[in-house]
Design an enzyme around this catalytic site. Structure first.
Site, mmCIF file in Angstrom:
data_model
loop_
_atom_site.group_PDB
_atom_site.id
_atom_site.type_symbol
_atom_site.label_atom_id
_atom_site.label_comp_id
_atom_site.label_asym_id
_atom_site.label_seq_id
_atom_site.Cartn_x
_atom_site.Cartn_y
_atom_site.Cartn_z
ATOM 1 N N SER A 145 0.798 -1.228 0.000
ATOM 2 C CA SER A 145 0.000 0.000 0.000
ATOM 3 C C SER A 145 0.830 1.277 0.000
ATOM 4 C CB SER A 145 -0.957 0.011 1.189
ATOM 5 O OG SER A 145 -0.241 0.157 2.400
ATOM 6 N N LYS B 290 0.764 4.608 6.867
ATOM 7 C CA LYS B 290 0.062 5.375 5.831
ATOM 8 C C LYS B 290 0.559 6.821 5.868
ATOM 9 C CE LYS B 290 -2.773 1.965 4.835
ATOM 10 N NZ LYS B 290 -2.206 0.955 4.028
#
EC number: 3.4.21.89
Length: 183
Positions: A46, A87
């Site tokens: 990701s 993230k």
């Protein structure tokens, strides 16, 4: 014979100084490991192209004790299921975030992102405007089409309490060892 200048006293003073030096070095090393040495192993893709699966990064646990995450910081947060994720911060407390026309809009204005992530094909929850609370952040993975992030109900807005620290250094693989900077 003078007590303060005896050879035995000089040896004792030398040993005590040596022990104090060792204790200071151990205390300093403990502080560095505690503050900057928390290892996180990246799981999944990701955060490509910045971080790949199985990369090992160090997290600074103290940086947010003295401040708050900034836009584009790469952070480690603890999900509701207790897993740690990495993230990028996109939305800050009090802002309204929406994803439309392949872009991110903050308070109605398109976010100018540095080169990198590209288009977003799935807006998820951010298809409609999302108002962030006073202690909430909107996080996205850099690989937007392959990231489980704030766009999805199982992650959602991330509270300040969930953010554990800031990624600051990639340790492994050795050929990619580098400082991780915000964009």
């Amino acid at each position: 014979m003078d007590f303060y200048h005896s050879e035995d006293n000089n040896k004792l003073r030398h040993v005590v100084n040596w022990i104090v030096d060792i204790v200071v070095v151990i205390a300093f090393a403990w502080f560095l490991v505690y503050a900057y040495g928390t290892q996180i192993v990246i799981a999944g893709h990701s955060m490509l192209p910045l971080l790949a699966s199985e990369d090992v990064v160090f997290m600074d646990r103290l940086v947010y004790d003295f401040g708050n995450p900034d836009r584009f910081d790469v952070v480690v947060f603890q999900r509701e299921d207790q897993k740690m994720n990495v993230k990028r911060v996109v939305g800050l407390p009090g802002e309204t975030v929406q994803i439309k026309n392949d872009g991110i809009y903050i308070d109605g204005e398109r976010l100018k992102e540095p080169a990198g992530p590209g288009r977003i094909s799935l807006a998820g929850l951010a298809e409609k405007p999302i108002k962030l609370g006073a202690q909430e952040y909107f996080l996205l993975g850099d690989n937007r089409d392959s990231s489980e992030d704030s766009r999805f109900a199982n992650i959602g807005n991330v509270s300040r309490d969930q953010i554990q620290g800031k990624v600051w250094f990639r340790m492994l693989p050795l050929v990619k060892m580098e400082l991780i900077r915000s964009k």
